[in-house]
Design an enzyme around this catalytic site. Structure first.
Site, PDB file in Angstrom:
ATOM      1  N   LEU A 196       0.738  -1.289  -0.054  1.00 44.65           N
ATOM      2  CA  LEU A 196       0.007  -0.034   0.048  1.00 44.65           C
ATOM      3  C   LEU A 196       0.819   1.340   0.252  1.00 44.65           C
ATOM      4  O   LEU A 196       0.073   2.412   0.087  1.00 44.65           O
ATOM      5  CB  LEU A 196      -0.823   0.115   1.274  1.00 44.65           C
ATOM      6  CG  LEU A 196      -2.052  -0.873   1.113  1.00 44.65           C
ATOM      7  CD1 LEU A 196      -2.886  -1.151   2.373  1.00 44.65           C
ATOM      8  CD2 LEU A 196      -3.198  -0.399   0.045  1.00 44.65           C
ATOM      9  N   ARG A 197       2.259   1.101  -0.058  1.00 46.84           N
ATOM     10  CA  ARG A 197       3.198   2.326   0.015  1.00 46.84           C
ATOM     11  C   ARG A 197       2.823   3.081  -0.842  1.00 46.84           C
ATOM     12  O   ARG A 197       2.701   4.314  -0.954  1.00 46.84           O
ATOM     13  CB  ARG A 197       4.489   1.779   0.088  1.00 46.84           C
ATOM     14  CG  ARG A 197       5.466   2.873   0.614  1.00 46.84           C
ATOM     15  CD  ARG A 197       6.864   2.430   0.659  1.00 46.84           C
ATOM     16  NE  ARG A 197       7.893   3.232   0.660  1.00 46.84           N
ATOM     17  CZ  ARG A 197       8.253   3.907   1.393  1.00 46.84           C
ATOM     18  NH1 ARG A 197       7.366   4.015   2.673  1.00 46.84           N
ATOM     19  NH2 ARG A 197       9.005   4.929   1.297  1.00 46.84           N
ATOM     20  N   ALA A 198       2.614   2.535  -2.400  1.00 45.56           N
ATOM     21  CA  ALA A 198       2.334   3.385  -3.519  1.00 45.56           C
ATOM     22  C   ALA A 198       1.232   4.293  -3.425  1.00 45.56           C
ATOM     23  O   ALA A 198       1.143   5.534  -3.841  1.00 45.56           O
ATOM     24  CB  ALA A 198       2.359   2.563  -4.707  1.00 45.56           C
TER      25      ALA A 198
END
Ligand code: ZN
Length: 687
Positions: A274-276
């Site tokens: 989910l970093r993006a």
């Protein structure tokens, strides 16, 4: 010395926008700039601090504590709440690629700690970069060990130094900016992911823009102070705009429709975790603040996708960089389409329409707007960098084949670990055993310089016999500097893996060449993960060629391999001699990097039409003996197949004094992997 003004940089609009957005919202997490040499990447980075807001610090604190919220654990603290406040410009700290660990994290004087009981700590670059910019040029060449330290600090916002039980911790939050030339090797995926944004920088193509670049450069070199003075107003305007955007950021709203666009785009590009999504959301918020909007709109999302996603797509190292604009359009459209029926609450109906409009061919002008708005006073630059993210796909395309289309490589697999025997002293990596800065302790020795890796038992043993003579009376040992012993550590080094690939007619059966290429590609992927340098020599027809001089760019090697044509005679001796040449030159250039020669062949050797049939084989034997005498470690990958086998590769491996592997033994999980490849023996031919 005055730096080049940020506002005066021409043709680097994507890069400047990405830097500005990071300045507006440091939570975005930094910037990686990829591009060839000579594109003013470094100049642009170094120019940034002049337009960053000033920093309020506690006077005298070497760790740049904020007077409003001083670090309670500050080594120079505790700080008095009523202490005066000093204001200084934002700082840019450069981390040289070859820096020592002490230089980066600071150094603890163990000698003083042990003999005087004083915790003497000299801050390093991480401390200096706190609340500023940490810049790493050629970040792809950074030592693995430094990369780990950098990643730890970036993830925790803290630098922690520990030397044998003596430890110091201080805050280290910085804007991480890296520049690199991808031709010199790729970045480790973990480090790549750590950068919030990436941009591809290339020199502008338009003659007018290039002319403006040259004109300004000449003026700046001629009289730096006068040139800087001409740009003072623009710099001031830009600095104020960044400060305003930073102030506005907290109040910018991310509507549900925009968030849905972000998550839809991330899902469409198949990014990990989910970093993006988070980085994209932060970037879109920063772009809205920068554009003076109070709410994120579709354009902010689009800009954020271009900057935050190219390096996060699930990809192997050989895919083209950049982002497919059509796919981005489609994903934004999808988010708009599914918008109205999905959210159970809230009105939400207006937003999808708005984003739908934005998709209808306005993207270019919208990008230019975003870019030229960074470009205060530099009209020539608008549009020069437009689509740099999308247009960068050409870099790794294989050259066109001259004859029949080359056999495609079979799907790569996890390769068996091939190593150089013995104990090296090369740069840290993951292949062969070596003396390194990190790794496990194997021995102790008297240090040549200041001790950073104390070997405590050896130190105590060294001090013990002298206690009486030194007049020990109390409880503690009487220590002297000369007692100190440091640890000798063993870890792994990277090597130069030089492939010597037979591309002659005897190997040319298409299915087999696919398998051979697949195996070499697998070894290349393995080399990429182990931080090796790679090179490739090929031989076919009349001669041997250096298809790829030693490089850290595995992409380049893979591209050469895919395009490799096959056919013709088998000048094995020429291939081996060319390999010996490459290794000799490379040994002068990088003496501590030990080579591993991987000869991929069926062992056949044929010469020119007139020569005696046995001559080529003897020549190959002599060339192999030469390599063996030079101490080159080698592996022969035997590509012979079919019912009748000559076993020539065995003879070659013996002459090389190297290991022998069958093609199907290159895989780590092959059936034969329980039987460790051994030094070739003639009996192996039977097996
Ligand atoms: Zn402090």
């Amino acid at each position: 010395m005055s730096t080049y003004p940020f506002s005066a940089v021409v043709g680097m609009d994507n890069m400047r926008l990405a830097l500005v957005l990071n300045a507006v919202s440091p939570a975005i997490g930094g910037l990686l700039v990829r591009g060839e040499k000579g594109t003013a990447k470094s100049t642009t980075v170094r120019a940034l601090t002049a337009v960053l807001p000033e920093v309020a610090v506690v006077p005298g604190c070497r760790f740049s504590c904020d007077p409003a919220a001083p670090d309670p654990a500050c080594p120079d603290g505790p700080h008095d709440a009523s202490a005066p406040v000093a204001v200084r410009p934002a700082r840019l700290v450069e981390l040289p690629v070859g820096a020592s660990e002490d230089r980066l994290v600071g150094s603890l004087d163990l000698e003083r700690a042990l003999t005087e009981g004083v915790k003497a700590y000299e801050p390093g670059l991480l401390a200096a970069a706190h609340r500023g910019v940490l810049y790493v040029d050629e970040v792809n060449l950074l030592h693995d060990h430094l990369v780990d330290l950098l990643l730890d600090a970036a993830a925790l916002g803290t630098s922690y130094v520990e030397r044998e039980g003596v430890s110091v911790r201080h805050a280290a939050r910085f804007l991480l900016v890296g520049t690199m030339n991808p031709e010199e090797g790729e970045l480790r995926p973990q480090l790549l992911d750590r950068f919030g944004l990436t941009v591809d920088a290339s020199a502008p193509r338009e003659p007018d823009v290039r002319a403006e670049v040259v004109r300004r450069r000449l003026a700046a070199d001629d009289d730096p102070a006068a040139f800087a003075a001409r740009w003072v107003d623009e710099e001031q305007v830009l600095a104020e705009r960044i400060a305003r955007a930073r102030g506005r950021l907290a109040s910018v709203v991310l509507p549900d429709a925009a968030l849905r666009q972000i998550t839809t785009v991330c899902a469409a590009f198949d990014v990990d975790g989910l970093r993006a999504d988070l980085v994209m959301a932060r970037t879109a918020l920063a772009h809205a603040a920068w554009s003076g909007r109070s709410e994120v709109d579709a354009e902010d999302v689009r800009v954020a996708a271009r900057l935050a996603l190219p390096h996060r797509r699930r990809r192997n190292p050989f895919d083209a960089p950049g982002l497919d604009e059509q796919q981005l359009d489609q994903a934004l459209q999808d988010a708009a389409d599914q918008g109205p029926d999905e959210p159970p609450d809230g009105p939400g109906a207006g937003a999808p329409d708005g984003s739908g409009q934005d998709d209808s061919g306005q993207d270019d002008s919208a990008v230019d707007e975003g870019q030229s708005s960074v470009d205060a006073g530099a009209g020539a630059g608008a549009g020069a960098g437009a689509g740099a993210g999308a247009g960068a796909g050409a870099g790794v395309a294989p050259p066109p084949a001259p004859e029949a289309p080359p056999a495609p490589a079979a799907t790569p697999f996890r390769a068996r670990l091939l190593t150089v025997p013995g104990l090296g002293t090369g740069a840290a990596g993951r292949r062969s055993r070596a003396r390194t800065d990190s790794g496990r302790v194997t021995a102790s020795r008297i240090p040549a310089e200041r001790v950073t890796r104390l070997h405590l038992p050896a130190t105590l043993v060294a001090a013990a016999p002298h206690q009486l003579a030194r007049g020990r009376a109390g409880r503690g040992l009487v220590m002297r500097g000369e007692d100190l012993r440091e640890s000798v550590r063993e870890g792994r080094e990277g090597n130069l893996v030089l492939f010597c690939v037979d591309a002659s007619g005897s190997m040319a059966a298409r299915a087999r060449m696919s398998a051979v290429k697949g195996a070499v590609l697998s070894l290349l992927l393995d080399a990429y993960q182990r931080r090796d340098k790679v090179g490739m020599v090929t031989f076919r027809g009349a001669e041997a060629q250096v298809a790829l001089p030693p490089t850290s760019s595995v992409e380049a090697a893979a591209a050469r391999l895919q395009a490799l044509p096959t056919g013709g005679r088998t000048p094995l001796a020429a291939g081996l001699l060319r390999a010996a040449d490459v290794l000799r030159v490379e040994r002068m250039r990088d003496p501590s990097r030990r080579p591993l020669l991987v000869v991929v062949t069926d062992g056949r050797a044929t010469g020119s039409a007139g020569s005696a049939p046995t001559a080529p084989v003897e020549q190959a034997q002599r060339a192999a003996a030469l390599l063996a005498a030079a101490g080159v470690a080698s592996v022969v990958v035997d590509c012979e197949s079919g019912a009748v086998r000559l076993g020539l590769a065995v003879t070659l491996a013996t002459a090389l004094g190297g290991e022998l592997l069958r093609l199907d033994e290159v895989a780590a999980d092959s059936l034969a992997s329980s039987v460790r490849a051994r030094t070739a023996t003639p009996s192996r031919k039977v097996a």
